[in-house]
Design a protein around this motif. Structure first.
Motif, PDB file in Angstrom:
ATOM      1  N   TYR A   1      -4.845   8.436  11.806  1.00  0.00           N
ATOM      2  CA  TYR A   1      -4.011   7.483  11.079  1.00  0.00           C
ATOM      3  C   TYR A   1      -3.581   7.996   9.707  1.00  0.00           C
ATOM      4  CZ  TYR A   1      -4.510   4.326  14.923  1.00  0.00           C
ATOM      5  OH  TYR A   1      -4.450   3.785  16.184  1.00  0.00           O
ATOM      6  N   ILE A   2      -3.192   9.262   9.690  1.00  0.00           N
ATOM      7  CA  ILE A   2      -2.418   9.798   8.576  1.00  0.00           C
ATOM      8  C   ILE A   2      -1.152  10.394   9.185  1.00  0.00           C
ATOM      9  CG2 ILE A   2      -2.405  11.264   6.520  1.00  0.00           C
ATOM     10  CD1 ILE A   2      -5.371  11.276   6.492  1.00  0.00           C
ATOM     11  N   PRO A   3      -0.246   9.539   9.669  1.00  0.00           N
ATOM     12  CA  PRO A   3       0.982  10.045  10.285  1.00  0.00           C
ATOM     13  C   PRO A   3       1.901  10.651   9.234  1.00  0.00           C
ATOM     14  CG  PRO A   3       1.094   7.666  10.078  1.00  0.00           C
ATOM     15  CD  PRO A   3      -0.294   8.067   9.648  1.00  0.00           C
ATOM     16  N   LEU A   4       2.689  11.613   9.649  1.00  0.00           N
ATOM     17  CA  LEU A   4       3.545  12.341   8.717  1.00  0.00           C
ATOM     18  C   LEU A   4       4.504  11.409   7.995  1.00  0.00           C
ATOM     19  CD1 LEU A   4       4.218  15.158   7.643  1.00  0.00           C
ATOM     20  CD2 LEU A   4       5.941  15.355   9.456  1.00  0.00           C
ATOM     21  N   ASN A   5       4.976  10.363   8.683  1.00  0.00           N
ATOM     22  CA  ASN A   5       5.956   9.481   8.047  1.00  0.00           C
ATOM     23  C   ASN A   5       5.339   8.588   6.979  1.00  0.00           C
ATOM     24  OD1 ASN A   5       4.552   7.942   9.989  1.00  0.00           O
ATOM     25  ND2 ASN A   5       6.232   6.487  10.183  1.00  0.00           N
ATOM     26  N   GLN A   6       4.004   8.592   6.849  1.00  0.00           N
ATOM     27  CA  GLN A   6       3.333   7.772   5.836  1.00  0.00           C
ATOM     28  C   GLN A   6       2.511   8.591   4.856  1.00  0.00           C
ATOM     29  OE1 GLN A   6       3.825   4.517   5.492  1.00  0.00           O
ATOM     30  NE2 GLN A   6       5.152   4.469   7.301  1.00  0.00           N
ATOM     31  N   SER A   7       2.298   9.867   5.157  1.00  0.00           N
ATOM     32  CA  SER A   7       1.287  10.631   4.426  1.00  0.00           C
ATOM     33  C   SER A   7       1.644  10.886   2.967  1.00  0.00           C
ATOM     34  CB  SER A   7       1.002  11.960   5.136  1.00  0.00           C
ATOM     35  OG  SER A   7       2.197  12.679   5.337  1.00  0.00           O
ATOM     36  N   THR A   8       2.912  10.767   2.580  1.00  0.00           N
ATOM     37  CA  THR A   8       3.243  10.969   1.168  1.00  0.00           C
ATOM     38  C   THR A   8       2.934   9.742   0.323  1.00  0.00           C
ATOM     39  OG1 THR A   8       5.523  10.293   1.621  1.00  0.00           O
ATOM     40  CG2 THR A   8       5.046  12.654   1.654  1.00  0.00           C
ATOM     41  N   THR A   9       2.764   8.590   0.932  1.00  0.00           N
ATOM     42  CA  THR A   9       2.521   7.360   0.169  1.00  0.00           C
ATOM     43  C   THR A   9       1.249   6.648   0.585  1.00  0.00           C
ATOM     44  OG1 THR A   9       3.847   6.082   1.756  1.00  0.00           O
ATOM     45  CG2 THR A   9       4.996   6.953  -0.171  1.00  0.00           C
ATOM     46  N   GLU A  10       0.556   7.133   1.582  1.00  0.00           N
ATOM     47  CA  GLU A  10      -0.574   6.415   2.165  1.00  0.00           C
ATOM     48  C   GLU A  10      -1.797   6.412   1.252  1.00  0.00           C
ATOM     49  OE1 GLU A  10      -3.327   6.668   6.224  1.00  0.00           O
ATOM     50  OE2 GLU A  10      -1.425   7.742   6.084  1.00  0.00           O
ATOM     51  N   GLY A  11      -2.438   5.258   1.142  1.00  0.00           N
ATOM     52  CA  GLY A  11      -3.666   5.129   0.391  1.00  0.00           C
ATOM     53  C   GLY A  11      -4.870   5.027   1.304  1.00  0.00           C
ATOM     54  N   ASN A  12      -6.057   5.127   0.729  1.00  0.00           N
ATOM     55  CA  ASN A  12      -7.282   4.997   1.520  1.00  0.00           C
ATOM     56  C   ASN A  12      -7.372   3.632   2.191  1.00  0.00           C
ATOM     57  OD1 ASN A  12      -9.011   7.438   1.381  1.00  0.00           O
ATOM     58  ND2 ASN A  12      -8.815   7.142  -0.827  1.00  0.00           N
ATOM     59  N   ASP A  13      -6.943   2.598   1.479  1.00  0.00           N
ATOM     60  CA  ASP A  13      -7.000   1.265   2.068  1.00  0.00           C
ATOM     61  C   ASP A  13      -6.010   1.112   3.216  1.00  0.00           C
ATOM     62  OD1 ASP A  13      -4.955   1.516   0.208  1.00  0.00           O
ATOM     63  OD2 ASP A  13      -5.104  -0.531  -0.534  1.00  0.00           O
TER      64      ASP A  13
ATOM     65  N   ALA B   1     -16.940  13.202  -8.809  1.00  0.00           N
ATOM     66  CA  ALA B   1     -16.499  13.771 -10.085  1.00  0.00           C
ATOM     67  C   ALA B   1     -16.123  12.689 -11.089  1.00  0.00           C
ATOM     68  CB  ALA B   1     -15.316  14.711  -9.862  1.00  0.00           C
ATOM     69  N   GLU B   2     -15.684  11.537 -10.608  1.00  0.00           N
ATOM     70  CA  GLU B   2     -15.266  10.436 -11.479  1.00  0.00           C
ATOM     71  C   GLU B   2     -16.054   9.181 -11.107  1.00  0.00           C
ATOM     72  OE1 GLU B   2     -13.285  11.111 -13.837  1.00  0.00           O
ATOM     73  OE2 GLU B   2     -12.254  12.935 -13.198  1.00  0.00           O
ATOM     74  N   CYS B   3     -16.605   8.519 -12.110  1.00  0.00           N
ATOM     75  CA  CYS B   3     -17.324   7.248 -11.925  1.00  0.00           C
ATOM     76  C   CYS B   3     -18.541   7.396 -11.012  1.00  0.00           C
ATOM     77  CB  CYS B   3     -16.394   6.165 -11.379  1.00  0.00           C
ATOM     78  SG  CYS B   3     -14.873   5.943 -12.337  1.00  0.00           S
ATOM     79  N   ASN B   4     -19.045   8.610 -10.876  1.00  0.00           N
ATOM     80  CA  ASN B   4     -20.279   8.887 -10.117  1.00  0.00           C
ATOM     81  C   ASN B   4     -20.186   8.532  -8.638  1.00  0.00           C
ATOM     82  OD1 ASN B   4     -21.771   9.773 -12.453  1.00  0.00           O
ATOM     83  ND2 ASN B   4     -21.876   7.610 -13.062  1.00  0.00           N
ATOM     84  N   GLY B   5     -18.987   8.502  -8.100  1.00  0.00           N
ATOM     85  CA  GLY B   5     -18.824   8.242  -6.675  1.00  0.00           C
ATOM     86  C   GLY B   5     -17.649   7.340  -6.398  1.00  0.00           C
ATOM     87  N   GLY B   6     -17.512   6.954  -5.148  1.00  0.00           N
ATOM     88  CA  GLY B   6     -16.463   6.031  -4.752  1.00  0.00           C
ATOM     89  C   GLY B   6     -15.198   6.717  -4.296  1.00  0.00           C
ATOM     90  N   LEU B   7     -14.375   5.955  -3.592  1.00  0.00           N
ATOM     91  CA  LEU B   7     -13.059   6.417  -3.159  1.00  0.00           C
ATOM     92  C   LEU B   7     -12.003   5.993  -4.159  1.00  0.00           C
ATOM     93  CD1 LEU B   7     -13.008   5.529   0.659  1.00  0.00           C
ATOM     94  CD2 LEU B   7     -13.338   7.788  -0.367  1.00  0.00           C
ATOM     95  N   ARG B   8     -11.030   6.868  -4.353  1.00  0.00           N
ATOM     96  CA  ARG B   8      -9.859   6.486  -5.122  1.00  0.00           C
ATOM     97  C   ARG B   8      -8.979   5.569  -4.274  1.00  0.00           C
ATOM     98  NH1 ARG B   8      -8.481  10.560  -9.339  1.00  0.00           N
ATOM     99  NH2 ARG B   8     -10.189  12.067  -9.445  1.00  0.00           N
ATOM    100  N   TRP B   9      -8.085   4.853  -4.950  1.00  0.00           N
ATOM    101  CA  TRP B   9      -7.155   3.996  -4.224  1.00  0.00           C
ATOM    102  C   TRP B   9      -6.245   4.854  -3.342  1.00  0.00           C
ATOM    103  CZ3 TRP B   9      -2.714   0.907  -7.056  1.00  0.00           C
ATOM    104  CH2 TRP B   9      -2.012   0.147  -6.112  1.00  0.00           C
ATOM    105  N   GLN B  10      -5.680   5.909  -3.919  1.00  0.00           N
ATOM    106  CA  GLN B  10      -4.727   6.742  -3.202  1.00  0.00           C
ATOM    107  C   GLN B  10      -5.380   8.019  -2.668  1.00  0.00           C
ATOM    108  OE1 GLN B  10      -1.649   5.737  -2.483  1.00  0.00           O
ATOM    109  NE2 GLN B  10      -2.039   3.840  -3.603  1.00  0.00           N
ATOM    110  N   ILE B  11      -4.776   8.581  -1.635  1.00  0.00           N
ATOM    111  CA  ILE B  11      -5.269   9.816  -1.040  1.00  0.00           C
ATOM    112  C   ILE B  11      -4.720  11.031  -1.773  1.00  0.00           C
ATOM    113  CG2 ILE B  11      -5.219  11.257   1.045  1.00  0.00           C
ATOM    114  CD1 ILE B  11      -5.144   8.665   2.685  1.00  0.00           C
ATOM    115  N   PHE B  12      -3.412  11.003  -2.089  1.00  0.00           N
ATOM    116  CA  PHE B  12      -2.751  12.160  -2.678  1.00  0.00           C
ATOM    117  C   PHE B  12      -2.511  11.938  -4.170  1.00  0.00           C
ATOM    118  CE2 PHE B  12      -1.448  12.090   1.827  1.00  0.00           C
ATOM    119  CZ  PHE B  12      -1.999  13.315   2.212  1.00  0.00           C
ATOM    120  N   GLN B  13      -2.706  12.998  -4.937  1.00  0.00           N
ATOM    121  CA  GLN B  13      -2.724  12.852  -6.392  1.00  0.00           C
ATOM    122  C   GLN B  13      -1.357  12.547  -6.995  1.00  0.00           C
ATOM    123  OE1 GLN B  13      -4.091  16.452  -8.226  1.00  0.00           O
ATOM    124  NE2 GLN B  13      -2.879  17.770  -6.905  1.00  0.00           N
TER     125      GLN B  13
END
Length: 453
Positions: free
Chosen positions: A109-121, A166-178
């Motif tokens: 579920y990281i399809p190419l048509n969404q992967s530039t904007t897709e978040g972890n949620d 590396a940030e906040c001692n753990g956890g997932l970021r909202w977004q996948i791509f920086q």
């Protein structure tokens, strides 16, 4: 998931309500199964009015603009449960086609048509949909690489590989791509999806590695302050990483409370560990903030009439998670049943708008349609009503009591194994996931440059 500026509460729509009589409202008697069947069938019809995949130029699995990809995953999860609760298999081909079309080339579920904007949620809500397909013994795909359990594990594995110490001692970021807005934000919904899917995988597979992961996510959410454990147990939205996640955004959303509540319920049902029971009951107590006279509402935005398109669907998932909790932890059933009955009756009265006479609104308090309409409003009413039937159908299956989906504990990385195989991810697997993500990002940028040139 993205912040949307769209708001479909058009003044003209309110005028249209005059053209549709209140007698066209969805008729519901919560003690009469026939009315529940009839009412939810109408709401499904209204939901599919927003579906693009069967229209010329539409995309399979996607709903019409302005509804983002994540909400499509949420809606398919609603429709999977509709088929299960109503013992209706008429939508199986449509749902199956949508779930398989959007998996992406990596079947994660990281399809190419969404992967530039897709978040972890975003990815997480599609993972929750296929986890539902797994537990409902939904019609199995012909290809084991796309088996529902395998897809659920692939989502979990790729999300867990992004755990960021590396940030906040753990956890997932909202977004996948920086390059996406929100990459510097860690939030409860992304981490809640990881926790929730892990809890369900633990129960389904009997693999305690998922319990360990769920405990890790829970501890981090409490330690960072996204979950409060005082007199009231609330789940807050998230925080920026620049100040070590100390500037917490204290918005409370129904779906965040529901993700954590039902995740704890799955874990208690599986482990019988009293700490998960205690967490379930405390989160249920905190969930009172989302009810007024036992009727559900989105407390952070609904009173001020500023819920965006995303937020207008949150009650759908909350209703689903409440229904699951009520059967996984029977001590919660009476409280949740009271909420579902009152909210269903109120929602039915709101489903009296539009040209069809059963378009649903956002506000369930005023006894009629409020002029709001959309995919979120439809699935919210659908979910709260169909979860009235949680005791009338089998609960979520496991691999040991009727579940038939094939699994792969290393989905996304290795070969197909049986659905009860242990999770065996090592540092190489996790590093590999990071490399894969980086390669995808570079290739997308390169493709964009090539198109410009």
């Amino acid at each position: 998931m993205k912040i949307s500026s769209h708001n479909l509460a058009l003044p003209l729509v309110i005028t249209l309500s005059v053209l549709t009589s209140a007698v066209n409202a969805v008729w519901l008697d919560t003690n009469n199964d026939t009315t529940i069947f009839d009412a939810t069938a109408l709401l499904v019809q209204g939901t599919l009015d927003y579906y693009d995949g069967t229209k010329p130029g539409g995309t399979i699995g996607m709903f019409t603009s302005p509804y983002y990809w994540w909400e499509a995953g949420g809606a398919w999860g609603s429709l999977i449960d509709y088929g299960h609760f109503m013992q209706n298999d008429s939508l199986v081909p449509l749902i199956k086609q949508a779930l398989l079309y959007q998996t992406g080339s990596g079947n994660n579920y990281i399809p190419l048509n969404q992967s530039t904007t897709e978040g972890n949620d975003d990815q997480g809500f599609w993972g929750i949909a296929v986890m539902g397909a797994t537990e409902r013994n939904f019609s199995n795909p012909p290809n084991d690489d796309q088996a529902w359990l395998t897809l659920s594990q692939a989502v979990f594995n790729t999300m867990a590989a992004r755990w960021d110490v590396a940030e906040c001692n753990g956890g997932l970021r909202w977004q996948i791509f920086q390059w996406n807005s929100g990459y510097d934000y860690k939030n409860s919904v992304s981490n809640g999806c990881l926790f929730h899917i892990g809890a369900r995988l633990a129960r389904y597979t009997g693999n305690d590695t998922y319990v360990d992961w769920a405990e890790k996510v829970w501890d981090w959410l409490v330690d960072v302050g996204f979950i409060t454990t005082g007199d009231w147990w609330f789940v807050y939205d998230g925080a920026q990483i620049e100040v070590n996640c100390t500037n917490i955004t204290k918005y409370q959303w129904t779906y965040n409370q529901g993700l954590m509540l039902s995740g704890c319920a799955y874990l208690y049902n599986y482990t019988q560990d009293d700490k998960w029971l205690n967490r379930t009951l405390n989160l249920l107590n905190g969930a009172q903030v989302f009810f007024n006279n036992n009727i559900m509402y989105e407390a952070a935005c609904q009173p001020s009439n500023n819920c965006n398109n995303d937020q207008r669907s949150f009650k759908a998932y909350f209703s689903r998670f409440l229904g699951a909790t009520s059967i996984l932890v029977p001590q919660t059933y009476d409280t949740i049943r009271t909420w579902l009955v009152a909210s269903s009756n109120a929602a039915a009265k709101s489903c009296s708008g539009g040209y069809d006479g059963h378009t649903c609104g956002l506000n369930w308090f005023n006894g009629t349609w409020d002029g709001y309409y959309g995919l979120g409003e439809q699935i919210s009413a659908l979910e709260v009503m169909q979860n009235l039937r949680v005791l009338d159908v089998p609960g979520p299956y496991t691999a040991n009591d009727g579940g038939s989906s094939v699994g792969n504990p290393a989905a996304g990385y290795g070969a197909i194994q049986t659905n009860a195989s242990p999770l065996t991810l090592n540092k190489g697997d996790i590093a590999g996931a990071g490399i894969i993500t980086a390669i995808i990002g570079v290739s997308l940028v390169a493709s964009g440059l090539w198109l410009i040139i």
